[in-house]
Scaffold this active site. Structure first.
Site, PDB file in Angstrom:
ATOM      1  N   CYS A 111       0.857  -1.181   0.000  1.00 35.08           N
ATOM      2  CA  CYS A 111       0.000   0.000   0.000  1.00 35.08           C
ATOM      3  C   CYS A 111       0.894   1.233   0.000  1.00 35.08           C
ATOM      4  CB  CYS A 111      -0.880  -0.030   1.256  1.00 35.08           C
ATOM      5  SG  CYS A 111      -1.987   1.381   1.409  1.00 35.08           S
ATOM      6  N   HIS A 153      -9.181  -4.035  -1.243  1.00 30.97           N
ATOM      7  CA  HIS A 153      -8.150  -3.230  -0.574  1.00 30.97           C
ATOM      8  C   HIS A 153      -8.496  -1.740  -0.670  1.00 30.97           C
ATOM      9  CE1 HIS A 153      -3.707  -2.220   0.231  1.00 30.97           C
ATOM     10  NE2 HIS A 153      -4.263  -1.068  -0.127  1.00 30.97           N
ATOM     11  N   GLU A 154      -8.792  -1.272  -1.877  1.00 33.67           N
ATOM     12  CA  GLU A 154      -9.031   0.168  -2.071  1.00 33.67           C
ATOM     13  C   GLU A 154     -10.304   0.620  -1.358  1.00 33.67           C
ATOM     14  OE1 GLU A 154      -6.653   1.871  -3.003  1.00 33.67           O
ATOM     15  OE2 GLU A 154      -5.510   0.219  -3.852  1.00 33.67           O
ATOM     16  N   HIS A 157     -10.121   1.340   2.339  1.00 34.62           N
ATOM     17  CA  HIS A 157      -9.551   2.635   2.726  1.00 34.62           C
ATOM     18  C   HIS A 157     -10.669   3.623   3.068  1.00 34.62           C
ATOM     19  CE1 HIS A 157      -5.204   2.496   2.168  1.00 34.62           C
ATOM     20  NE2 HIS A 157      -5.333   1.880   1.006  1.00 34.62           N
TER      21      HIS A 157
END
Ligand code: NI
Length: 200
Positions: A111, A153-154, A157
């Protein structure tokens, strides 16, 4: 267009829940997206979420290069029917994700908010996601393998979750430079080690 500063783990903007975007076609959102694309190209990586550039809004960008698309399908027999899927740069505004089943797999993640680090992260293998595009239309997709991993994953965030918080084995977390010192590709080695460990 501009290259923006990337927030690192520990900055409060990465821990909060990002706000919904009221108007995905607004000029300030389009400018943000253009800047995020520039920033990602400069930093090198497959995805970026707005909180990583200090903007707490529900916007992510990602792409899947062909080389990465193959990563999580190779050697995995039950996924042999899934074609590796390269994905061009995609913008998701106010994205929603749902897993298609309970199956997970572990893969290496890094990341831009944890520069130099990597770790093995379990993610749902197959997901469906839905989002608004910068033109205001809705996109809906099913994804598997690396594509599904990047989107998970994104999008996390946007809820203040960084990949180490999803790891189930912190012994696979470390500096890429240190962990890369091996004849085997890191992902392969870590997966093999984990499978051996899981068998015990
Ligand atoms: Ni990230």
């Amino acid at each position: 267009m501009a290259i923006l500063k990337i927030a690192r783990m520990g900055h409060p903007v990465l821990s909060r829940t990002a706000d919904m975007v009221a108007d995905p076609t607004a000029p300030d959102i389009l400018r943000l997206i253009a800047d995020m694309v520039d920033t990602l190209a400069d930093a090198g990586g497959v995805g970026l979420a707005a909180p990583q550039v200090h903007v707490p809004k529900r916007v992510v960008i990602f792409h899947v290069p062909e080389s990465r698309a193959r990563e999580e399908t190779n050697g995995d027999e039950d996924e042999s029917e899934d074609e590796p899927e390269a994905v061009p740069m995609t913008v998701l505004i106010n994205p929603e994700i749902e897993p298609l089943d309970d199956e997970t797999s572990s893969g290496v993640e890094a990341c831009l908010s944890l520069p130099g680090m990597m770790g093995l992260v379990p993610r749902y293998k197959r997901i469906r996601y839905k989002a608004v595009t910068p033109s205001g239309s809705i996109i809906e997709h099913e994804a598997s393998g690396f594509h599904a991993r990047v989107v998970q994953h994104e999008c996390e965030h946007l809820d203040g979750i960084l990949y180490p918080m999803r790891m189930d084995d912190l012994s696979t977390f470390g500096f890429s430079e240190e962990m890369g010192r091996n004849e085997l590709p890191l992902g392969e080695r870590m997966r093999a080690e984990k499978e051996t460990a899981d068998d015990d």
